[in-house]
Design an enzyme around this catalytic site. Structure first.
Site, PDB file in Angstrom:
ATOM      1  N   HIS A  47     -26.454 -17.700 -41.855  1.00  0.00           N
ATOM      2  CA  HIS A  47     -25.023 -17.758 -42.405  1.00  0.00           C
ATOM      3  C   HIS A  47     -24.181 -16.067 -42.921  1.00  0.00           C
ATOM      4  O   HIS A  47     -23.688 -15.923 -42.382  1.00  0.00           O
ATOM      5  CB  HIS A  47     -24.844 -18.599 -43.578  1.00  0.00           C
ATOM      6  N   ILE A  57     -15.144 -19.107 -45.373  1.00  0.00           N
ATOM      7  CA  ILE A  57     -15.027 -20.325 -46.851  1.00  0.00           C
ATOM      8  C   ILE A  57     -16.309 -19.944 -46.992  1.00  0.00           C
ATOM      9  O   ILE A  57     -17.009 -19.785 -45.575  1.00  0.00           O
ATOM     10  CB  ILE A  57     -15.155 -21.533 -46.968  1.00  0.00           C
ATOM     11  N   HIS A  95     -20.480 -14.830 -41.733  1.00  0.00           N
ATOM     12  CA  HIS A  95     -19.441 -13.464 -42.891  1.00  0.00           C
ATOM     13  C   HIS A  95     -19.530 -11.915 -42.854  1.00  0.00           C
ATOM     14  O   HIS A  95     -18.480 -10.772 -42.699  1.00  0.00           O
ATOM     15  CB  HIS A  95     -20.193 -13.889 -44.169  1.00  0.00           C
ATOM     16  N   ASN A 108     -22.155 -23.385 -41.575  1.00  0.00           N
ATOM     17  CA  ASN A 108     -22.267 -23.479 -43.274  1.00  0.00           C
ATOM     18  C   ASN A 108     -21.090 -25.196 -43.211  1.00  0.00           C
ATOM     19  O   ASN A 108     -21.538 -26.065 -44.155  1.00  0.00           O
ATOM     20  CB  ASN A 108     -20.336 -22.702 -42.934  1.00  0.00           C
ATOM     21  N   HIS A 116     -20.244 -19.894 -36.967  1.00  0.00           N
ATOM     22  CA  HIS A 116     -19.660 -20.081 -38.366  1.00  0.00           C
ATOM     23  C   HIS A 116     -19.789 -21.703 -38.826  1.00  0.00           C
ATOM     24  O   HIS A 116     -20.236 -22.317 -39.518  1.00  0.00           O
ATOM     25  CB  HIS A 116     -18.215 -18.955 -39.375  1.00  0.00           C
TER      26      HIS A 116
END
Ligand code: FE2
Length: 738
Positions: free
Chosen positions: A392, A738, A397, A589, A585
């Protein structure tokens, strides 16, 4: 008027036929039938027949009371009392001479709609009537298949029941009890028991999950009436701990891109160190194959959290946690589910590079089963750490941020590639900055909750050494993990070795949709390869990404990057970037609360090792395995903190912009580009349909495991314009937001 004439004529004909049949000497029994309510134009007089069961004479063949011939209803008279309309019909029975006294009636509704029968009263003699107090809906026989039975209003204890009614009494009770099977319909009158297992509805979201009440020490409760409707998705409260779910989550769970095909047996780790798992550990579960044969057939898979954790394990455990490095072997069964074969848990031994390995095997009973569950829990700890820190954070990110910086620095806002990429960068810089200040920082939430503690980011750095941007393209990732074969005939260029891999098959559909859009877009602006090579902005952008943003990967011996010298390579590079920012993602997520929101399923660290036989800890464990388990997984504070985090991370915001959407419909004035973008949306809607079809196919067992959560993490959700926010468990936003 015409109807009345017809009814009179019909009754006369019946009367004469009875005379001809010799019934003229037989008793005629009259009565009235009161009906409360009918639906629409339904008319019980046309469609209802009533028969009588004798209370005094039994039928030798059936054992039931003798059954009269059917009689129909006639001469309906409507009355209204207190606003309630009732219709009273006449009924006439022509009975055999020795029929005796009626004790039950069978009502047959041949119509299409039900009616509410109030009562039937029969005049058996001048001074005596028999009353049937019904007050019940009578449904059409085409639905019920049996007549509706009513007993007269006389009470009998079982032993006092007239002989002619005993069998009827017993059969009616048996019908009312049902056989415990089937789904109840509104016309049925079956009263069966069930637990409160239908209160929750996880299909509607996680907030609709409720525990099953009744039947357990945890939740005692009165039983409810069984409906037989499909159970709440929590029908099996222990599903999360089954071997099936353990294997399924590696293909359709929170961290679905780690599992890979085992190329040789036994596994070999860093420095050539061979695993302690032997062929004899696993061969009894290989459907008759030897270990080598199963490897040859590509049916043994590995979830490998061994090497990268071992490097840090001594230091990690010195912080007070009890963590192993794990290897899990699994067998691909004929139904494409993964059966765990063995778990190897390793600790550093004495001496440089030495390891202490323990091998655990599946067991379904007793102490062995409990040990196996503990071993699976330690694997889940490894996997949850890898998910959050590596898959993740690092792979999405952190990996995207340098591209954003380079784009802002090197591409003009009027550059077509800037316009292509811009929505895929929404909010990423902000969320990453926030993450660094409260999650990833020293003493931050991740260090407090995840097993590596203060070594978390350091460990992810070691893994970044092996990260290659090029291999983040889903088809290449699947090839590398041995899950797919090259196939130029497929739109994605690869073919899966087995199709019931929800992350991979849905992901390839999404990948192809992105690739088609990006390829068309690039081809529209770049007429040939030379125009890519001579684009000074795009070349500066690429140079900066490789040498500064991801500058530690600038030495490209390992093929991290594609040269940006052709339209094809540009398309592949941009597709990979958009895939990472959007679909990859989303898959990592937005399922966090669904899979990790129940802490025992994916604890983030452990406070105890698995006890060894003969030790005081083992005796303690044998006394109460559940207590031992609870003392092994994180304490309440850590758990609550972790839960709060993943609930926030799993939610979509109201201003989310999903793949195939743009915040503004006027993001470009180029009508051809807008048309191509429209096609992209159409392609994604086709992907949604295919995902829905797959989720409707119960033959694909990995999409709906025993926990009954369908795989929707790669469902694009193109029609969601932000109205459906929060923890939805689906939807691919454009960006890492997020
Ligand atoms: Fe995220």
């Amino acid at each position: 008027m015409l109807q009345d004439c017809w009814d009179n004529l019909r009754q006369k004909v019946i009367h004469h036929l009875n005379l001809l049949a010799g019934y003229e000497t037989q008793p005629v029994l009259r009565g009235e039938v009161v009906v409360y309510r009918t639906f629409g134009r339904s008319n019980p007089a046309k469609s209802t027949a009533i028969s009588l069961y004798s209370i005094t004479r039994a039928d030798e063949n059936t054992g039931f009371g003798k059954l009269s011939r059917e009689a129909s209803l006639r001469n309906g008279k409507k009355t209204k009392h207190d606003g309630v309309e009732t219709t009273t019909y006449d009924v006439v029975f022509y009975l055999e001479a020795d029929f005796g006294t009626p004790g039950a009636i069978a009502v047959k509704n041949r119509g299409r709609r039900e009616f509410l029968l109030k009562s039937v009263t029969l005049e058996v003699s001048e001074n005596r009537s028999v009353h049937f107090d019904c007050n019940s809906w009578v449904y059409p026989i085409i639905k019920t298949n049996v007549d509706r039975l009513f007993f007269a209003n006389t009470s009998y204890l079982p032993s006092q029941t007239p002989a002619a009614l005993q069998s009827l009494r017993q059969e009616e009770l048996a019908n009312l009890r049902g056989n415990g099977r089937g789904e109840r319909k509104e016309w049925e009158r079956i009263y069966d028991y069930d637990r409160y297992n239908d209160l929750g509805d996880p299909d509607k979201g996680l907030h609709h999950e409720r525990p099953i009440l009744g039947g357990t020490r945890s939740y005692p409760y009165p039983r409810r009436c069984r409906t037989g409707r499909p159970l709440s998705n929590q029908a099996d409260e222990n599903a999360w701990m089954s071997d099936e779910e353990f294997g399924r989550e590696m293909l359709a769970g929170l961290n679905p891109a780690v599992i890979r095909c085992l190329e040789r047996f036994p596994p070999v780790g860093r420095g050539g160190k061979v695993s302690s798992i032997t062929a004899s550990h696993i061969e009894k579960n290989l459907e008759g194959l030897s270990a080598d044969q199963a490897v040859e057939l590509r049916r043994i898979f590995i979830l490998d959290h061994h090497d990268y954790i071992m490097q840090y394990l001594r230091r990690i455990n010195e912080q007070g946690v009890c963590v192993y490095a794990s290897r899990t072997l699994l067998f691909l069964r004929h139904d494409q589910t993964l059966k765990p074969l063995a778990i190897e848990l390793s600790l550093p031994g004495d001496g440089k590079g030495a390891e202490i390995n323990r091998v655990f095997l599946p067991a379904s009973q007793g102490g062995e089963r409990a040990l196996w569950q503990l071993a699976k829990t330690h694997v889940a700890v490894n996997d949850s750490g890898h998910h959050q820190l590596i898959s993740h954070w690092l792979h999405t990110h952190a990996a995207v941020e340098p591209f954003i910086i380079a784009t802002r620095r090197q591409l003009s806002a009027m550059h077509p590639i800037y316009k292509l990429l811009d929505p895929h960068f929404k909010d990423t810089m902000h969320i990453n900055s926030l993450a660094r200040s409260v999650l990833l920082n020293a003493g931050g939430i991740l260090e407090m909750t995840m097993f590596p503690g203060k070594f978390a980011l350091e460990m992810s750095s070691a893994i970044y050494r092996n990260w290659r941007f090029r291999e983040q393209a889903l088809p290449l990732d699947l090839l590398k993990r041995g899950i797919a074969l090259e196939d130029p005939g497929e739109p994605s260029g690869v073919r899966l070795r087995f199709e019931d891999y929800p992350y991979a098959i849905d992901g390839l559909d999404v990948w192809v949709a992105i690739k088609t859009w990006v390829t068309n877009y690039c081809a529209y602006f770049y007429p040939d390869d030379r125009s890519v090579a001579s684009d000074v902005e795009i070349q500066s952008w690429w140079h900066e990404v490789r040498t500064i943003g991801h500058g530690d990967k600038r030495n490209d011996e390992d093929g991290c990057w594609l040269p940006l010298d052709s339209v094809a390579n540009l398309s592949q590079t941009l597709t990979t970037l958009i895939w990472i920012a959007s679909a990859l993602h989303a898959s990592l997520n937005f399922g966090q609360f669904a899979y990790a929101g129940y802490p025992p399923n994916r604890p983030t660290r452990c406070r105890k090792f698995i006890p060894h036989e003969g030790t005081p800890e083992f005796a303690e464990y044998l006394r109460d395995p559940d207590k031992y388990f609870l003392e092994m997984v994180p304490d309440r504070f850590t758990t609550t903190l972790g839960l709060a985090l993943i609930e926030v991370l799993s939610g979509h915001t109201a201003d989310e912009v999903y793949l195939g959407q743009r915040a503004s419909s006027e993001w470009t004035d180029d009508s051809h580009v807008l048309h191509m973008f429209q096609q992209f949306g159409d392609d994604l809607r086709k992907v949604e349909k295919r995902i829905e079809e797959r989720n409707g196919n119960r033959g694909l067992k990995n999409r709906w495991g025993p926990a009954q959560v369908p795989y929707t993490l790669l469902y694009p959700d193109t029609s969601n314009l932000g109205a459906e926010k929060g923890v939805t468990g689906r939807g691919i936003p454009n960006s890492v937001s997020i």
